[in-house]
Design an enzyme around this catalytic site. Sequence first.
Site, PDB file in Angstrom:
ATOM      1  N   LYS A  79       0.818  -1.215   0.000  1.00 18.65           N
ATOM      2  CA  LYS A  79       0.000   0.000   0.000  1.00 18.65           C
ATOM      3  C   LYS A  79       0.851   1.265   0.000  1.00 18.65           C
ATOM      4  CE  LYS A  79      -1.796  -1.278   4.008  1.00 18.65           C
ATOM      5  NZ  LYS A  79      -0.881  -2.349   4.485  1.00 18.65           N
ATOM      6  N   HIS A 208       0.010  -3.282  15.045  1.00 19.80           N
ATOM      7  CA  HIS A 208       0.695  -2.186  14.342  1.00 19.80           C
ATOM      8  C   HIS A 208       0.716  -1.002  15.295  1.00 19.80           C
ATOM      9  CE1 HIS A 208       1.998   0.642  11.382  1.00 19.80           C
ATOM     10  NE2 HIS A 208       1.836  -0.179  10.362  1.00 19.80           N
ATOM     11  N   GLU A 282       5.734  -5.758   8.813  1.00 20.10           N
ATOM     12  CA  GLU A 282       5.131  -5.211   7.593  1.00 20.10           C
ATOM     13  C   GLU A 282       5.640  -3.796   7.316  1.00 20.10           C
ATOM     14  OE1 GLU A 282       1.053  -5.418   8.730  1.00 20.10           O
ATOM     15  OE2 GLU A 282       0.980  -7.597   8.647  1.00 20.10           O
TER      16      GLU A 282
END
Length: 416
Positions: A79, A208, A282
Amino acid sequence: MGSIPKNFHAGVVLGAPGVREKSVTTISKNGVTDFMLSIISEKEETKEPFYVLDLGEVTALMDKWTLTLPMVRPFYAVKCNPDPALLGSLAALGSNFDCASRAEIESVLSLGVSPNRIIYANPCKQESHIKYAASVGVNLTTFDAEEELDKIRKWHPKCALLIRIKAPDDSGARCPLGTKYGSLPEEVTPLLQAAQTARLNVVGVSFHIGSGATHSQAYKGAIASAKSVFDAAGRLGMSRMKILNIGGGFTAGSQFDEAATAIKSALQAYFTSEPGLTVISEPGRFFSDSAFTLATTIIGKRVRGDLREYWINDGIYGSMNCILYDHATITCTPLACNSNRANPTCKGFRTYSSTVFGPTCDALDTVLTGHQLPELQVNDWLVFPNMGAYTVAAGSSFNGFNTAAILTHLASSNMN
Ligand code: PLP
């Protein structure tokens, strides 16, 4: 980890179509400006904006990751910047991928990357996209709600799952994610029980701490919370969890070193008793931000007393959407090829307080105010460093200025 072949372009390395500029030019470590000048002289006629992707920088970042956090496998967050050349170079360097949609999975698979190098890391997925993931063998995803478990049971019951938990502290992040994603502590046990009832396989935990994180200690609290979820799963008699996904939140530079120290000490404190644990992450911003430099042309100018106002051919509705959506602060330097060919970077020149506008007819489309620039002319260039994260990915074609059409040129700063 692998390396990027000298004659790299994503099409050659992994059989993918779609990389628009095929040659790699080797430049000195600080030679992006010279490289841009060479492209600008070739592009004399068009004056369209363009990016330079420095493959040497991508390689250096992967080296830095591998040296600093060797126990954490990166899954690049597509993304952040889905440029095919960036994806191809990361694939060649051995990265795995975090995809949030069918289209992102397709773009990674089209590079020849195996589906087992992909995590479908979107806790709330469209049913048709889940079905697609099942059909191509993407077998790892995240969830944080019972309704999501229902969809997964229906369309991809063999998928391995990570329960996404809310990080206890994302207050230091430029873009906190905790109001939207992550189960609360009291929701964890009921969710794990629901997965058990549905005969779904929860293999680990994900979190996250927020994008553009500044509180590196936030990893510590989140890793401690993850451990309590591993323990809760044990109490429910579930198979031993084996994956810890520490998400993103990394920025290249000293923040990364601090983050790595906090992560290593938290893994030591909480996870030494988990044999066979795989730790994944990530990172998006870490691998893309500093690797891309954007060159834009000055298409208009107005002088108001001592104030200089410039219009350029990219803006808030294009690459600079990062100012709004990513809360980014950006900067630029001149490349005055038109008015100062002998000294294009304008070293030593008098500067003026300047405003830089984007090309659309909206006054919101203002990129910089009060920025010191030398006297520049129409057809000179402005160069924006560190433009790889959350820029092109969210740009639009408002008013006919199409961000997606901006070409990426490949350069290599340290791959001689
Ligand atoms: N993973 C997920 C699930 C995300 O939502 C994001 C960003 O929003 C990322 C990874 C990338 O994180 P970062 O921007 O901190 O690199």
